[in-house]
Enzyme design. Sequence first.
Site, PDB file in Angstrom:
ATOM      1  N   TYR A  88       0.849  -1.230   0.115  1.00 48.68           N
ATOM      2  CA  TYR A  88      -0.024   0.016  -0.196  1.00 48.68           C
ATOM      3  C   TYR A  88       0.700   1.344   0.210  1.00 48.68           C
ATOM      4  O   TYR A  88       2.139   1.207   0.353  1.00 48.68           O
ATOM      5  CB  TYR A  88      -0.879  -0.127   1.269  1.00 48.68           C
ATOM      6  N   CYS A  89       0.504   2.325  -0.276  1.00 51.48           N
ATOM      7  CA  CYS A  89       0.938   3.648  -0.004  1.00 51.48           C
ATOM      8  C   CYS A  89      -0.093   4.811   0.113  1.00 51.48           C
ATOM      9  O   CYS A  89      -1.046   4.455   1.136  1.00 51.48           O
ATOM     10  CB  CYS A  89       1.447   4.014  -1.630  1.00 51.48           C
ATOM     11  N   TYR A  90      -0.042   5.944  -0.147  1.00 49.28           N
ATOM     12  CA  TYR A  90      -1.113   6.790   0.208  1.00 49.28           C
ATOM     13  C   TYR A  90      -2.456   6.900  -0.502  1.00 49.28           C
ATOM     14  O   TYR A  90      -3.683   6.611  -0.092  1.00 49.28           O
ATOM     15  CB  TYR A  90      -0.465   8.195   0.112  1.00 49.28           C
ATOM     16  N   ILE A 100      -3.685   4.331   1.879  1.00 51.21           N
ATOM     17  CA  ILE A 100      -4.204   4.343   3.339  1.00 51.21           C
ATOM     18  C   ILE A 100      -5.053   5.568   3.507  1.00 51.21           C
ATOM     19  O   ILE A 100      -5.702   5.595   4.428  1.00 51.21           O
ATOM     20  CB  ILE A 100      -2.716   4.401   4.222  1.00 51.21           C
TER      21      ILE A 100
END
Length: 106
Positions: free
Chosen positions: A69-71, A97
């Site tokens: 995952y990332c932003y 996220i």
Amino acid sequence: MGFFDFLKQANINQGIEEYKKTAGAVLLDVRTPQEYQEGHIPESKNVPLQQLNNVVSVVKNTEIPLFVYCYSGARSRQATGMLQRMGYSKVNNIGGIAAYSGKVEK
């Protein structure tokens, strides 16, 4: 697989549930160290997208399931492609996220 499937956002909350059910899985946060320090999902390992070639220091076995995952989901999508090219066979992009509703730690 439909033509517009790439537009569908990964559901990070569903992805975290899958991660928790998968024995030996690694949760990978590909955001910058600063973003990671500002708040990350518990148990996640931070390997920034720009340093993804260092992932071997965190995950040596290419058969281990990875949940990335990332932003927003864009960098994690890039990272999953890179990881697959590096030989990791069980890579899941779970999105960003920003849409996560669970606990975050700093």
